[in-house]
Each structure stands twice: as C-alpha cells, then as structure tokens.
Scaffold this active site. Structure first.
Site, mmCIF file in Angstrom:
data_model
loop_
_atom_site.group_PDB
_atom_site.id
_atom_site.type_symbol
_atom_site.label_atom_id
_atom_site.label_comp_id
_atom_site.label_asym_id
_atom_site.label_seq_id
_atom_site.Cartn_x
_atom_site.Cartn_y
_atom_site.Cartn_z
ATOM 1 N N GLY A 5 0.832 -1.471 -0.550
ATOM 2 C CA GLY A 5 0.461 -0.046 0.051
ATOM 3 C C GLY A 5 0.878 1.282 -0.360
ATOM 4 O O GLY A 5 0.269 2.194 -0.905
ATOM 5 N N ASP A 6 1.765 1.351 1.057
ATOM 6 C CA ASP A 6 3.345 2.020 0.663
ATOM 7 C C ASP A 6 3.164 2.920 -1.088
ATOM 8 O O ASP A 6 3.194 3.505 -1.339
ATOM 9 C CB ASP A 6 4.019 1.745 1.859
ATOM 10 C CG ASP A 6 4.933 3.049 1.667
ATOM 11 O OD1 ASP A 6 4.896 4.290 2.161
ATOM 12 O OD2 ASP A 6 6.412 2.589 1.263
ATOM 13 N N SER A 7 3.693 0.960 -1.618
ATOM 14 C CA SER A 7 4.186 2.629 -2.509
ATOM 15 C C SER A 7 3.119 2.681 -3.648
ATOM 16 O O SER A 7 3.797 3.036 -4.359
ATOM 17 C CB SER A 7 5.088 0.557 -3.437
ATOM 18 O OG SER A 7 5.984 0.072 -2.226
#
Length: 145
Positions: A31-33
């Site tokens: 999700g961060d990416s």
C-alpha cells in the site's frame, strides 16, 4: 490505471481466501508503494517541472501526518471491511519506529497504507482513487507552483 491493474491481476491473482491470510503489514508494505505511485502520478501530470520540485510536492502528501489527515476525512465513508483492515494495520506491531513523525501519526499511516494495499490486491483501484480524492479534497488538484 484500471487496465494496468487488470494486467497485474492476471499475472498475480489472489482469491478472497488468500487475501484473508495476509498480514496487515503485508498490505501496508504494498500500500505504501501504491499510494506513492498515485501521488507521484498526480504531481507529474500537473505539469513538467524539475524533479526536486516534484519531490517537494510529493513529500507533502505522503508523510504520516498527511496520511493521518486523509484518514480523518475518509473514515466515515469506509465500509466495515475497509475499517477492519485499517484497524488491523493501525494496531499491528511494527519493528520500525517513526522518523520525524509522532507515533500516533505513524500508526494511523500504517493503517491507511494497509487499507490501500488491501484494496489494491483486491483489484479495487477505483475505490482507492475515490478515497484519495475525498481525502485530499482541494489538494487533489496538486498544483505544481
């Protein structure tokens, strides 16, 4: 973006049962990416400029404080399943510590990233974009000034 997500899902399909086995931190990892790519895309498509300017604009939107503010705006429109994923991410025990952010914001941001990762792996890119648009509000225009 939906088309490219379809291609990724064809190559890396996950069933709902498989998704249930993933940890919240696994969702946060991807999700961060995904969130970073979306924000970078928003910033770059607002106009051609210097990479340093892009970076400064992106940093304002991807830090833990910004993600905490987004969560405050979208929390009321999340489904029960989405809220459950967010809470799992927020409450997950991480081995890393917040850098230049409060522990509170870091935990909320981890929950936000888990939500984005879960939706992405579920093939719900339109939902991600809808939530980001709600969360950023007028900031979603991301002017490159």
């Amino acid at each position: 973006m939906e088309k490219s997500l379809g291609i990724l899902n064809e190559h890396f399909p996950l069933t709902e049962n498989e998704l249930r086995t993933y940890s919240a931190l696994s969702f946060a990892y991807i999700g961060d990416s995904i969130y970073d790519v979306i924000i970078r895309t928003m910033v770059v498509t607002k106009g051609n400029t210097r990479p340093n300017k892009y970076h400064k604009d992106v940093i304002k939107l991807v830090n833990a404080n910004a993600q905490t503010q987004i969560m405050g705006k979208i929390k009321d429109v999340l489904t029960e399943d989405e809220l459950a994923v967010f809470r799992r991410g927020r409450n997950a025990k991480t081995s890393s510590v917040a850098k230049n952010q409060s522990n509170h914001d870091y935990r909320i941001a981890t929950g936000f990233e888990a939500l984005i990762g879960y939706l992405y792996l579920s093939g719900k890119m339109e939902r991600i974009l809808e939530l980001i648009e709600i969360g950023l509000g007028e900031d979603s225009a991301c002017p490159n000034t």
